[in-house]
Design an enzyme around this catalytic site. Structure first.
Site, PDB file in Angstrom:
ATOM      1  N   LYS A  43      -2.187  -2.401   8.764  1.00 27.76           N
ATOM      2  CA  LYS A  43      -0.845  -1.847   8.643  1.00 27.76           C
ATOM      3  C   LYS A  43      -0.188  -2.486   7.436  1.00 27.76           C
ATOM      4  O   LYS A  43      -0.344  -3.680   7.179  1.00 27.76           O
ATOM      5  CB  LYS A  43      -0.033  -2.130   9.908  1.00 27.76           C
ATOM      6  CG  LYS A  43       1.359  -1.496   9.925  1.00 27.76           C
ATOM      7  CD  LYS A  43       2.105  -1.833  11.214  1.00 27.76           C
ATOM      8  CE  LYS A  43       1.432  -1.220  12.419  1.00 27.76           C
ATOM      9  NZ  LYS A  43       2.236  -1.441  13.654  1.00 27.76           N
ATOM     10  N   GLU A  93       3.312  -1.912   4.282  1.00 29.60           N
ATOM     11  CA  GLU A  93       4.746  -1.645   4.176  1.00 29.60           C
ATOM     12  C   GLU A  93       5.054  -0.163   4.326  1.00 29.60           C
ATOM     13  O   GLU A  93       6.073   0.217   4.885  1.00 29.60           O
ATOM     14  CB  GLU A  93       5.250  -2.146   2.817  1.00 29.60           C
ATOM     15  CG  GLU A  93       6.743  -1.935   2.587  1.00 29.60           C
ATOM     16  CD  GLU A  93       7.179  -2.424   1.216  1.00 29.60           C
ATOM     17  OE1 GLU A  93       6.330  -2.923   0.470  1.00 29.60           O
ATOM     18  OE2 GLU A  93       8.377  -2.311   0.915  1.00 29.60           O
ATOM     19  N   SER A 147      -0.312   2.930   7.528  1.00 28.48           N
ATOM     20  CA  SER A 147      -1.323   2.236   8.316  1.00 28.48           C
ATOM     21  C   SER A 147      -2.653   2.947   8.140  1.00 28.48           C
ATOM     22  O   SER A 147      -2.731   4.069   7.644  1.00 28.48           O
ATOM     23  CB  SER A 147      -0.914   2.210   9.795  1.00 28.48           C
ATOM     24  OG  SER A 147      -0.772   3.535  10.298  1.00 28.48           O
ATOM     25  N   VAL A 148      -3.737   2.252   8.569  1.00 25.07           N
ATOM     26  CA  VAL A 148      -5.086   2.805   8.551  1.00 25.07           C
ATOM     27  C   VAL A 148      -5.656   2.667   9.953  1.00 25.07           C
ATOM     28  O   VAL A 148      -5.600   1.588  10.543  1.00 25.07           O
ATOM     29  CB  VAL A 148      -5.983   2.079   7.533  1.00 25.07           C
ATOM     30  CG1 VAL A 148      -7.379   2.673   7.556  1.00 25.07           C
ATOM     31  CG2 VAL A 148      -5.393   2.165   6.142  1.00 25.07           C
ATOM     32  N   ASP A 161      -4.868  -0.572 -10.875  1.00 25.32           N
ATOM     33  CA  ASP A 161      -4.660  -1.501  -9.751  1.00 25.32           C
ATOM     34  C   ASP A 161      -5.998  -2.042  -9.260  1.00 25.32           C
ATOM     35  O   ASP A 161      -6.210  -2.194  -8.061  1.00 25.32           O
ATOM     36  CB  ASP A 161      -3.924  -0.784  -8.613  1.00 25.32           C
ATOM     37  CG  ASP A 161      -3.311  -1.771  -7.611  1.00 25.32           C
ATOM     38  OD1 ASP A 161      -3.304  -2.988  -7.903  1.00 25.32           O
ATOM     39  OD2 ASP A 161      -2.850  -1.336  -6.547  1.00 25.32           O
TER      40      ASP A 161
END
EC number: 2.7.10.1
Length: 880
Positions: A516, A518, A521-522, A645
């Site tokens: 989870k 900010e 979620s996964v 990133d």
């Protein structure tokens, strides 16, 4: 067809350069193609005329074409002359040859389906030298050394270079190409180079070398927006002194020239700054200066400004009413400002409502008001608040004056509290709870007697319950999905990209939470495939409270980006789905990804070092991680994608220990040029950014290479944080000072050298991902050769039925000296493995092969043993 020297024809002037080709076609004296003469190499001076000819025999009206380097000659004079009935001459004339005319010439003619070509003539054009590299303009610090380059070519060769500083020769003769090393200049200076060969000389363009200097002071400093605690500032930078501006300093003081001034340093561009934590209703002055590599500019002019004050923070207290014969007298306590920034109070505002009709607010000076224009036979609701020039304060609690209240004084609300509503509310809640409990109890009893109620029906073989289909529908109809996409408010372009990867929500089942963050979620999920089987996947979804269409579109753009990828070391999109919600709320978008058993690489590295059960990762395994990431990034760069990133946390580790590059939330595709410039504010990983990204918001494949170097450092340190102890705001100055991440302990020199090349200040000096992959594969191959020369490592695993005193199975490892252990110390990864078999593990793969290990059905590999075999290279591992 063949070329031969021509002695000229009647009516033609002698040729400066010529060749003759003959082609014998069917029907001539000789059958087929007959070659005569030899290939010709011809050299002429630039500007001279050239004529070439070829002869064709055995054809009545041939269509002769002249070719140069495989292309039909267009801009030249071409003539075909008949010599006899079956003999023709083709002429090609070049009036004034240039360097671009040099090349391989031949003529050709088509005979039915076959094309006949002559032998070729190589035409070489000589002239004065031609510059391929000329010295470029430069801006340098005073007395700083620099270099200028010059290159010229012939033919003819050789070409000699001379250097000039103004009208003074300062270098040469030197063979081309040539580099001039200058120790420094103290004023604007011109340089040029001169190229000579036997045909003459040529002079390059002048290169102007200017001196860098500190920048000029900024101007047009403006305070754009002001609030009670913050202020936004913008300015125009002065002349940059021919050096890149890297930061500006905003100095804030209560008065111009005050010693205790606050200085805020901000990276530029943009040339703006947000000042925070200011005091309300306070006078300030500010000024700005900017800096480049040679130093700061002078400060600009002081600019005064004042922050806004605060509205009253408290509501009037003890608000009450007194009935009189003439009306209603209202009184309240005076509001005293709690903060000096609130400023002087203005009039009080009195709001009153009667019979659901709101009356105009009354402005009252003081803490007493006489209300006469109201109907005593109707209920009255009143509120009061304090105000000042900034705004209104909070309203008081409503004061209710009832039409049935004939008391002489209406006190504060708390003095007339009635307990009747409270008691009624509690009784209502208790009665409702008792009724619900009774209903549930009766329902439960009916369910427990279900079998008894239908025993007689079942005995007769009749169905106990009959169903009738209310309507038929198709769960997977595309119209429903299309309507859901339309409700998201995303762009048509994005919607079109996602149409063929949409998966109905009913096709998968969500499971446990994997992580989870900010914004979302996964979760683990089971996806039903077309053949009816299920496959484990990971589902990434936004938080339910993120309802902005812009956030949803940005989230789905990452999925559209991943849709284009097909590589074993790049995370591939499985599909996209939408989770419906009730009450007309926007559906929750979900991105379906392959399930990565070992999670992200950073968490795996941390677990190996400081987890509950730490284990050792051999150097071969760490280098293999780097090779996998380099393969994935090589693929992305070849498709013009920049990741922006790249870090260990954004690389996923599959069950077979292969690494996939993932998380493309910040990635961009480059459609023109080779760079992407960030145009809006985004949360970016500062400690992984290259210098040009920090300074100019510029992102290229070279900036991804920088981030790859930091990722290599993360892998070698087993998940440590880069630049520990250095704040994000200090990173740029730290790097511009020439500092880089230090070599990790136990890191090979060859690996650290690759890292260091990735952090070159000049982006073009950094290696490509192809080069990085090849170098890392060489290092990995060298490590594998070293490991195969070592003795096998024996691990004796006792039976699980014989625990040690601590209650867990005991692991015995064959003792070896530290010089023999090498990278085979990775056996720590299987500490405490319960097993009833004996295995021989070889880091180099010299003992048993994977096939031999798999031929022991009575002792299957458990998860930790499989992990160790993957680390040691004994199980298959995908590569790029």
């Amino acid at each position: 067809m063949a070329l031969r020297r021509s002695m000229g024809w009647p009516g033609l002037r002698p040729l400066l350069l010529a060749g003759l080709a003959s082609l014998l076609l069917p029907g001539s004296a000789a059958a087929g193609l007959k070659l005569m003469g030899a290939p010709v190499k011809m050299t002429v001076s630039q500007g001279q005329p050239v004529k070439l000819n070829c002869s064709v025999e055995g054809m009545e009206d041939p269509d002769i074409h002249w070719m140069k380097d495989g292309t039909v000659v267009q801009n030249a004079s071409q003539v075909s002359i008949s010599i006899s009935e079956h003999s023709w001459i083709g002429l090609l004339s070049l009036k004034s040859v240039e360097r671009s005319d040099a090349g391989l010439y031949w003529c050709q003619v088509k005979d039915g389906e076959e094309t006949k070509i002559s032998q070729s003539v190589w035409l070489t054009v000589e002239g004065v030298p031609f510059f391929t590299v000329e010295p470029k303009d430069l801006a340098v610090p005073p007395n700083a050394p620099f270099q200028l380059s010059c290159e010229a070519v012939g033919p003819p060769e050789p070409v000699t270079i001379y250097w000039w500083r103004g009208l003074t020769k300062v270098g040469g003769p030197a063979p081309s190409p040539s580099v001039l090393n200058v120790t420094g200049v103290t004023q604007r200076t011109e340089f040029s180079c001169e190229a000579r060969n036997i045909k003459g000389l040529a002079t390059s363009r002048p290169a102007i070398v200017r001196l860098q200097a500190p920048p000029a002071a900024p101007f047009n400093t403006t305070v754009t927006t002001i609030s009670s605690y913050n202020a936004s500032v913008a300015w125009v930078p002065g002349a940059d002194g021919l050096a890149l501006l890297h930061s500006c300093t905003v100095q804030v003081a209560h008065a111009p020239g005050e010693w205790e001034a606050l200085a805020v340093v901000v990276p530029v561009p943009p040339f703006t700054c947000l000042l925070r934590n200011l005091a309300p209703a306070t006078n300030y002055s500010l000024r700005v200066r900017c800096a480049n590599a040679l130093g700061p500019s002078p400060y600009g002019d002081w600019v005064p400004f004042q922050t806004k004050g605060l509205a009253p923070a408290r509501a009037p207290q003890n608000f009450h009413a007194i009935r009189t014969d003439s009306g209603l007298i209202l009184e309240w306590e005076e509001v005293i400002p709690e903060d000096p920034g609130e400023g002087p109070l203005g009039p009080y505002k009195l709001s009153w409502v009667q019979e659901n009709g709101t009356q105009d607010e009354l402005m009252v000076e003081g803490t007493r008001a006489n209300l006469t224009d109201w109907d005593p036979q109707k209920d009255l609701i009143l509120r009061v608040c304090a105000s000042n020039a900034i705004g209104d304060g909070p309203w008081s609690q409503p004061l209710v004056v009832s039409s049935h209240d004939h008391a002489g004084r209406q006190g504060p609300p708390h003095s007339r509290t009635s307990w009747v509503p409270v008691v009624l509310g509690v009784l209502t809640a208790l009665i409702t709870a008792a009724a619900l409990a009774l209903i549930l109890l009766r329902k439960r009893r009916k369910e427990t007697r279900f079998g008894q109620a239908f025993d007689s029906v079942m005995a007769r073989g009749e169905p106990a319950v009959h169903f009738r289909a209310a309507r038929s529908f198709n769960r997977e109809r595309p119209e429903r999905i299309e309507a859901t996409l339309d409700s998201l408010g995303i762009s048509d372009e994005l919607k079109e990209k996602l149409e063929d990867v949409l998966i109905p929500e009913q096709q998968f089942t969500l499971g446990r939470m994997l992580g989870k963050g900010e914004f979302g979620s996964v979760r683990e999920a089971q996806l039903k495939q077309e053949d009816g089987s299920f496959v484990k996947v990971a589902v990434k979804m936004l938080k339910a409270d993120i309802i902005a269409s812009s956030d949803i579109e940005e989230f789905l753009r990452e999925a559209a980006c991943m849709k284009e990828f097909d590589h074993p070391h790049v995370a591939k999109l499985v599909g996209v789905s939408l989770r419906s919600r009730a009450k007309g709320r926007l559906p929750i978008p979900m991105v379906i990804l392959p399930f990565m058993k070992h999670g992200d690489l950073h968490a795996f590295l941390l677990a190996s070092r400081i987890g509950e059960n730490p284990f050792n990762l051999p150097l071969q395994t760490l280098v293999r991680f780097m090779v996998d990431i380099a393969c994935g990034m090589e693929y992305l760069s070849s498709r013009n994608f920049i990741h922006r990133d790249l870090a260990a946390r954004n690389c996923m580790l599959a069950e077979d220990m292969t690494v996939c590059v993932a998380d493309f939330g910040l990635s961009r595709k480059i459609y023109s040029g080779d760079y992407y410039r960030q145009g809006c504010a985004s949360k970016l990983p500062v400690k992984w950014l290259a210098l040009e990204s920090l300074a100019d918001n510029l992102y290229t494949v070279h900036s991804d290479v920088w981030a790859f170097g930091v990722t290599m450092w993360e892998i070698m340190t087993r998940g440590q944080t880069p630049y520990a102890g250095i704040e994000n705001a200090e990173i740029y100055n730290y790097l511009i000072g020439g500092n880089r991440l230090k070599q990790p302990p136990e890191c090979m020199e060859e690996v650290y050298d690759l890292m260091y090349q990735c952090w070159s200040a000049d982006p073009k000096q950094r290696p490509s991902f192809t080069c990085l992959r090849m170098e890392l594969e060489n290092i990995l191959g060298h490590l594998s050769v070293l490991s195969t020369s070592q003795d096998p490592l024996y691990i004796n695993i006792e039976r699980a039925e014989q625990p040690t005193e601590s209650g867990s199975p005991e692991v015995h490892c064959g003792e070896r000296s530290s010089s023999e252990a090498g990278d085979g110390s990775g056996v720590g990864a299987v500490g405490g493995i319960p097993s009833d078999s004996r295995y021989i593990f070889s880091p180099g793969g010299l003992s048993e092969s994977p096939g031999q290990l798999e031929q022991q059905p009575e002792s299957p590999l458990n998860e930790n043993q499989r992990l160790l075999l993957l680390q040691q290279g004994l199980l298959p591992h995908s590569s790029c």
